[in-house]
Design a protein around this motif. Structure first.
Motif, PDB file in Angstrom:
ATOM      1  N   SER A 126      27.704  43.349  40.238  1.00 44.50           N
ATOM      2  CA  SER A 126      27.647  44.090  38.861  1.00 44.50           C
ATOM      3  C   SER A 126      28.959  43.975  37.827  1.00 44.50           C
ATOM      4  O   SER A 126      29.185  43.477  36.844  1.00 44.50           O
ATOM      5  CB  SER A 126      27.595  45.615  38.844  1.00 44.50           C
ATOM      6  N   ALA A 127      30.235  43.778  38.853  1.00 42.66           N
ATOM      7  CA  ALA A 127      31.368  43.689  38.125  1.00 42.66           C
ATOM      8  C   ALA A 127      31.507  42.339  37.716  1.00 42.66           C
ATOM      9  O   ALA A 127      32.102  41.866  36.761  1.00 42.66           O
ATOM     10  CB  ALA A 127      32.623  44.028  39.323  1.00 42.66           C
ATOM     11  N   ARG A 184      29.733  41.840  34.541  1.00 41.01           N
ATOM     12  CA  ARG A 184      30.284  42.295  33.508  1.00 41.01           C
ATOM     13  C   ARG A 184      31.495  41.563  33.102  1.00 41.01           C
ATOM     14  O   ARG A 184      31.640  41.056  31.744  1.00 41.01           O
ATOM     15  CB  ARG A 184      31.169  43.869  33.877  1.00 41.01           C
ATOM     16  N   GLU A 185      32.131  40.799  33.853  1.00 41.54           N
ATOM     17  CA  GLU A 185      33.048  39.966  33.389  1.00 41.54           C
ATOM     18  C   GLU A 185      32.907  38.359  33.265  1.00 41.54           C
ATOM     19  O   GLU A 185      33.384  37.836  32.512  1.00 41.54           O
ATOM     20  CB  GLU A 185      34.318  39.925  34.613  1.00 41.54           C
ATOM     21  N   GLY A 211      29.101  37.324  32.781  1.00 41.57           N
ATOM     22  CA  GLY A 211      27.921  37.392  32.539  1.00 41.57           C
ATOM     23  C   GLY A 211      26.974  36.055  32.175  1.00 41.57           C
ATOM     24  O   GLY A 211      25.982  35.832  32.189  1.00 41.57           O
TER      25      GLY A 211
END
Length: 161
Positions: free
Chosen positions: A10-11, A14-15, A17
């Motif tokens: 997920s991180a 976010r960074e 994508g």
């Protein structure tokens, strides 16, 4: 249900994508499981005063069947180490009385590595402990789930080699 890999992916999503992060869901879990298993194996082998590499060599000889003997080349193929590494390992196991070098009857210049009775007893005991640990790690997974997982992992391993 989520785990730390979900958080990591997920991180990254976010960074970054823009990247296809799907493989990370699989390989990061395999990597974490490998570390967990390595720790459990180390503790299981410590109970028998051996290292993982010692178990690997002794187990290769045990799997060979009576008279529990392999050539150094066969041991290399079974354990995936270099010739120099194997020579050192056999020397160390021989010094402990767990293996011996016997003349190769088919090659007067060669030797065969043979499991001693002490090595046989040790590898059998360590295998029993290892299997008990591995069984406990699988917990109450049903047999059909275990078989499916083994099939998926086999496919992944064969496709990645």
């Amino acid at each position: 249900m989520t785990d730390e890999v979900d958080d990591v992916v997920s991180a990254w999503a976010r960074e970054r994508g823009d990247l296809g992060l799907g493989p990370m869901h699989i390989w990061s879990r395999i990597d974490r499981l490998s570390g967990i298993l390595a720790g459990h194996r180390k503790r299981a082998f410590t109970d028998h005063a051996i290292e993982g590499w010692e178990f690997d060599v002794l187990a290769a000889l045990r799997r060979a069947g009576r008279p529990y003997r392999l050539s150094p080349g066969q041991l290399l193929r079974e354990t995936h180490v270099t010739s120099g590494t194997m020579t050192n390992r056999v020397d160390r196991l021989a010094a402990r009385g767990l293996v011996r070098r016997d003349p190769d009857p088919d090659d007067g210049r060669g030797a065969l590595v043979t499991l001693t009775p002490a090595g046989l007893a040790l590898v059998d005991a360590a295998l029993g402990t290892l299997l008990a640990v591995e069984e406990s790690l699988l917990g109450d997974w049903p047999a059909d789930d275990r078989a499916r997982l083994a099939d998926y992992l086999r496919r992944l391993l064969l496709g990645s080699a």
